[in-house]
Scaffold this motif. Structure first.
Motif, PDB file in Angstrom:
ATOM      1  N   PRO A  62     -37.912  -5.488  16.872  1.00 22.21           N
ATOM      2  CA  PRO A  62     -39.381  -5.574  16.429  1.00 22.21           C
ATOM      3  C   PRO A  62     -39.041  -4.279  17.315  1.00 22.21           C
ATOM      4  CG  PRO A  62     -39.122  -7.761  17.323  1.00 22.21           C
ATOM      5  CD  PRO A  62     -37.707  -7.319  17.031  1.00 22.21           C
ATOM      6  N   GLY A  63     -40.050  -3.049  16.778  1.00 24.65           N
ATOM      7  CA  GLY A  63     -40.118  -1.801  17.794  1.00 24.65           C
ATOM      8  C   GLY A  63     -38.626  -1.052  17.340  1.00 24.65           C
ATOM      9  N   LEU A  64     -37.759  -1.482  16.253  1.00 24.00           N
ATOM     10  CA  LEU A  64     -36.679   0.019  15.952  1.00 24.00           C
ATOM     11  C   LEU A  64     -36.917   0.252  14.513  1.00 24.00           C
ATOM     12  CD1 LEU A  64     -33.464  -1.747  17.946  1.00 24.00           C
ATOM     13  CD2 LEU A  64     -34.731   0.565  18.304  1.00 24.00           C
ATOM     14  N   HIS A  65     -36.812   1.402  14.136  1.00 18.48           N
ATOM     15  CA  HIS A  65     -36.357   1.678  12.465  1.00 18.48           C
ATOM     16  C   HIS A  65     -34.967   1.584  12.397  1.00 18.48           C
ATOM     17  CE1 HIS A  65     -40.116   2.547  14.187  1.00 18.48           C
ATOM     18  NE2 HIS A  65     -40.983   1.871  13.453  1.00 18.48           N
ATOM     19  N   GLY A  66     -34.102   1.468  11.838  1.00 16.37           N
ATOM     20  CA  GLY A  66     -33.002   1.152  11.366  1.00 16.37           C
ATOM     21  C   GLY A  66     -32.717   3.060  10.931  1.00 16.37           C
ATOM     22  N   TYR A  67     -31.882   3.756  10.774  1.00 18.35           N
ATOM     23  CA  TYR A  67     -31.411   4.699  10.027  1.00 18.35           C
ATOM     24  C   TYR A  67     -29.892   4.612   9.372  1.00 18.35           C
ATOM     25  CZ  TYR A  67     -35.464   7.245  11.911  1.00 18.35           C
ATOM     26  OH  TYR A  67     -36.284   7.909  12.513  1.00 18.35           O
ATOM     27  N   ALA A  68     -28.991   4.122   9.924  1.00 19.40           N
ATOM     28  CA  ALA A  68     -27.450   4.153   9.042  1.00 19.40           C
ATOM     29  C   ALA A  68     -26.524   2.239   9.568  1.00 19.40           C
ATOM     30  CB  ALA A  68     -26.837   5.439   9.670  1.00 19.40           C
ATOM     31  N   ALA A  69     -26.174   1.862   8.028  1.00 17.57           N
ATOM     32  CA  ALA A  69     -25.385   0.618   8.817  1.00 17.57           C
ATOM     33  C   ALA A  69     -24.263   1.219   8.144  1.00 17.57           C
ATOM     34  CB  ALA A  69     -26.565   0.026   7.934  1.00 17.57           C
ATOM     35  N   GLU A  70     -22.871   0.818   8.961  1.00 22.82           N
ATOM     36  CA  GLU A  70     -21.625   0.733   8.206  1.00 22.82           C
ATOM     37  C   GLU A  70     -21.102  -0.889   8.509  1.00 22.82           C
ATOM     38  OE1 GLU A  70     -17.822   3.504   9.346  1.00 22.82           O
ATOM     39  OE2 GLU A  70     -19.299   4.745   8.412  1.00 22.82           O
ATOM     40  N   PHE A  71     -20.461  -1.435   7.420  1.00 23.27           N
ATOM     41  CA  PHE A  71     -19.552  -2.382   7.869  1.00 23.27           C
ATOM     42  C   PHE A  71     -17.741  -2.234   8.037  1.00 23.27           C
ATOM     43  CE2 PHE A  71     -21.885  -4.277   3.532  1.00 23.27           C
ATOM     44  CZ  PHE A  71     -21.810  -5.622   4.510  1.00 23.27           C
ATOM     45  N   SER A  72     -18.010  -3.584   9.290  1.00 19.31           N
ATOM     46  CA  SER A  72     -16.653  -3.024   9.843  1.00 19.31           C
ATOM     47  C   SER A  72     -15.761  -3.121   9.076  1.00 19.31           C
ATOM     48  CB  SER A  72     -16.570  -3.989  11.010  1.00 19.31           C
ATOM     49  OG  SER A  72     -15.211  -3.846  11.161  1.00 19.31           O
ATOM     50  N   PRO A  73     -14.460  -2.187   8.905  1.00 23.45           N
ATOM     51  CA  PRO A  73     -13.275  -2.489   8.335  1.00 23.45           C
ATOM     52  C   PRO A  73     -11.620  -3.271   8.764  1.00 23.45           C
ATOM     53  CG  PRO A  73     -13.400  -0.601   9.567  1.00 23.45           C
ATOM     54  CD  PRO A  73     -14.799  -0.996  10.111  1.00 23.45           C
ATOM     55  N   TYR A  74     -12.662  -4.051   9.819  1.00 26.14           N
ATOM     56  CA  TYR A  74     -11.704  -5.022  10.169  1.00 26.14           C
ATOM     57  C   TYR A  74     -12.144  -6.689  10.675  1.00 26.14           C
ATOM     58  CZ  TYR A  74     -10.121  -1.200  13.055  1.00 26.14           C
ATOM     59  OH  TYR A  74      -9.722   0.374  12.879  1.00 26.14           O
ATOM     60  N   TRP A  75     -13.932  -6.855  10.392  1.00 25.44           N
ATOM     61  CA  TRP A  75     -14.391  -7.776  10.274  1.00 25.44           C
ATOM     62  C   TRP A  75     -15.409  -7.574   8.689  1.00 25.44           C
ATOM     63  CZ3 TRP A  75     -12.782 -10.582  14.199  1.00 25.44           C
ATOM     64  CH2 TRP A  75     -12.179  -9.726  15.881  1.00 25.44           C
ATOM     65  N   PRO A  76     -14.795  -9.533   8.108  1.00 20.75           N
ATOM     66  CA  PRO A  76     -15.667  -9.687   7.355  1.00 20.75           C
ATOM     67  C   PRO A  76     -17.452  -9.608   7.720  1.00 20.75           C
ATOM     68  CG  PRO A  76     -13.740 -10.255   7.121  1.00 20.75           C
ATOM     69  CD  PRO A  76     -13.635  -9.861   7.918  1.00 20.75           C
ATOM     70  N   GLY A  77     -18.187  -9.779   7.125  1.00 28.66           N
ATOM     71  CA  GLY A  77     -19.578 -10.122   7.593  1.00 28.66           C
ATOM     72  C   GLY A  77     -19.803  -9.544   8.799  1.00 28.66           C
ATOM     73  N   ARG A  78     -19.353  -8.518   9.680  1.00 27.10           N
ATOM     74  CA  ARG A  78     -19.874  -8.227  10.688  1.00 27.10           C
ATOM     75  C   ARG A  78     -20.768  -5.872   9.819  1.00 27.10           C
ATOM     76  NH1 ARG A  78     -17.225  -7.918  15.961  1.00 27.10           N
ATOM     77  NH2 ARG A  78     -17.633 -10.280  15.951  1.00 27.10           N
ATOM     78  N   VAL A  79     -21.706  -5.716  10.541  1.00 26.95           N
ATOM     79  CA  VAL A  79     -21.983  -4.109  10.567  1.00 26.95           C
ATOM     80  C   VAL A  79     -22.457  -3.759  11.496  1.00 26.95           C
ATOM     81  CG1 VAL A  79     -24.334  -5.922   9.336  1.00 26.95           C
ATOM     82  CG2 VAL A  79     -23.418  -3.616   8.718  1.00 26.95           C
ATOM     83  N   ALA A  80     -22.401  -2.913  11.438  1.00 23.56           N
ATOM     84  CA  ALA A  80     -22.924  -2.009  12.955  1.00 23.56           C
ATOM     85  C   ALA A  80     -24.550  -1.471  12.368  1.00 23.56           C
ATOM     86  CB  ALA A  80     -21.953  -0.807  13.564  1.00 23.56           C
ATOM     87  N   CYS A  81     -25.770  -0.629  13.338  1.00 24.06           N
ATOM     88  CA  CYS A  81     -27.095  -0.290  12.466  1.00 24.06           C
ATOM     89  C   CYS A  81     -27.304   0.345  13.772  1.00 24.06           C
ATOM     90  CB  CYS A  81     -28.086  -1.260  12.206  1.00 24.06           C
ATOM     91  SG  CYS A  81     -29.619  -0.781  11.725  1.00 24.06           S
ATOM     92  N   ALA A  82     -27.549   1.615  13.812  1.00 24.85           N
ATOM     93  CA  ALA A  82     -28.119   2.643  14.021  1.00 24.85           C
ATOM     94  C   ALA A  82     -29.369   2.696  14.170  1.00 24.85           C
ATOM     95  CB  ALA A  82     -27.452   4.579  14.161  1.00 24.85           C
ATOM     96  N   ALA A  83     -29.941   2.602  15.075  1.00 28.16           N
ATOM     97  CA  ALA A  83     -31.751   2.204  15.116  1.00 28.16           C
ATOM     98  C   ALA A  83     -32.660   3.844  15.692  1.00 28.16           C
ATOM     99  CB  ALA A  83     -32.190   0.784  15.384  1.00 28.16           C
ATOM    100  N   ALA A  84     -33.989   3.320  15.649  1.00 28.15           N
ATOM    101  CA  ALA A  84     -34.360   4.550  16.350  1.00 28.15           C
ATOM    102  C   ALA A  84     -35.645   3.430  16.893  1.00 28.15           C
ATOM    103  CB  ALA A  84     -34.833   5.827  16.174  1.00 28.15           C
ATOM    104  N   GLN A  85     -36.647   4.573  17.911  1.00 32.40           N
ATOM    105  CA  GLN A  85     -37.991   3.572  18.134  1.00 32.40           C
ATOM    106  C   GLN A  85     -38.963   4.717  16.964  1.00 32.40           C
ATOM    107  OE1 GLN A  85     -38.454   3.989  22.187  1.00 32.40           O
ATOM    108  NE2 GLN A  85     -38.737   1.164  22.193  1.00 32.40           N
TER     109      GLN A  85
END
Length: 317
Positions: free
Chosen positions: A14-37
């Motif tokens: 809630p309250g966040l808007h995602g801008y970018a996503a990137e899968f981990s090159p090491y962990w299957p199924g793990r992803v990082a998301c950069a977000a902003a209010q």
């Protein structure tokens, strides 16, 4: 967040808007998301580290920053380390094995740092960032200041991406309607391509051809560029009805790519076919801003979104 070709799910922050996503090159199924209010216009930012398992998508860890986060890249030499770029012009280094952060902050850009990418070529640990101050900067994460600043763009830099083939070579896409190729060992720009008659929001390098890049622009088109002959594109893909926010080549197929747009869709293409549009995914109800394809699963894709606040489906500032 969705999975193309089997399964799927969504995680709402809630309250966040995602801008970018990137899968981990090491962990299957793990992803990082950069977000902003507040669409990145005001408020704070969040780095969310997510994982998809049999139970669905779970939030493993989150880190807050005092300005919006617009891009994220995983380290190529440490499975726990990420770098984000922020609306205050800074880059942040995070360690997901720790509960607090960031480990370091690099503040040199004078306007929004909108893009960041970690080099994937062996033998170098370099990071490139692109900013609304019209510069790109080269960083060694072990050094506390930038190694070099690249000037030449006459508009906002929206995207910077390393060549997966050529050490020390990266491309940048800008609001000045050009795609530029740079060599960190040489002063000045290596190549300038007037790729669109509109702002270019994204670019990516083909994983199987060192001379092939793709651009996505506000004119709703995707164009492929052969660096050996830049007089005209080698392909043009039409179908999106609003600006293309991000484009990514497949890590598994030389002629496949995916794009996401302010038309709320994600589209899959094969530019070698007479009818290149393979599929249009309409799962999102707001601008689709972030996109990545998994290195571990041939069919898996992640996105970020806006009003619906599904990680990964986000709006660009």
């Amino acid at each position: 967040m969705g999975t193309a070709g089997g399964g799927g799910g969504a995680l709402r922050l809630p309250g966040l808007h995602g801008y970018a996503a990137e899968f981990s090159p090491y962990w299957p199924g793990r992803v990082a998301c950069a977000a902003a209010q507040y669409y990145g216009i005001a408020g704070c930012g969040t780095l969310a580290v997510l994982e998809q398992n049999e139970a669905g998508i779970v939030l493993l860890r989150s880190f807050d920053w005092n300005d919006g986060l617009f891009d994220v890249t995983w380290s190529e030499n440490n499975e726990h380390v990420l770098i984000t770029s922020s609306g205050d012009g800074s880059l942040q280094i995070w360690d997901t094995a720790k509960t607090k952060g960031p480990l370091q902050v690099y503040k040199e850009h004078t306007q929004e740092a909108y893009s960041v990418d970690w080099s994937q070529t062996r033998g170098e640990q370099l990071v490139v960032s692109g900013s609304w101050d019209q510069t790109a900067k080269l960083w060694d994460p072990a050094v506390g200041k930038s190694l070099c600043t690249f000037k030449g763009h006459e508009g906002v830099i929206y995207s910077t991406i390393w060549s997966p083939h050529i050490p020390g070579c990266f491309a940048s896409a800008s609001g000045d309607q050009t795609l530029r190729v740079w060599d960190v060992k040489a002063p000045g720009v290596k190549l300038v391509i007037p790729a669109h008659q509109a702002e270019i929001l994204s670019c990516d390098w083909c994983k199987y051809d060192e001379n092939l890049l793709v651009t996505g622009a506000v004119d709703c088109s995707l164009k492929g560029w052969d660096l050996r002959n830049i007089r005209q594109p080698v392909f043009i893909l039409l179908g999106h009805t609003y600006a293309i926010r991000r484009v990514k080549f497949s890590p598994f197929h030389a002629t496949l790519l995916a794009s996401c747009s302010y038309d709320f869709t994600v589209r899959f293409w094969d530019f070698s076919k007479p009818n290149p549009l393979l599929e249009t995914v309409e799962h999102h109800t707001e601008f689709t801003c972030g996109l990545d394809l998994s290195l571990h699963n041939h069919g898996q894709i992640k996105m970020t979104c806006n009003i619906c606040k599904e990680i990964l489906n986000g709006q660009s500032k």
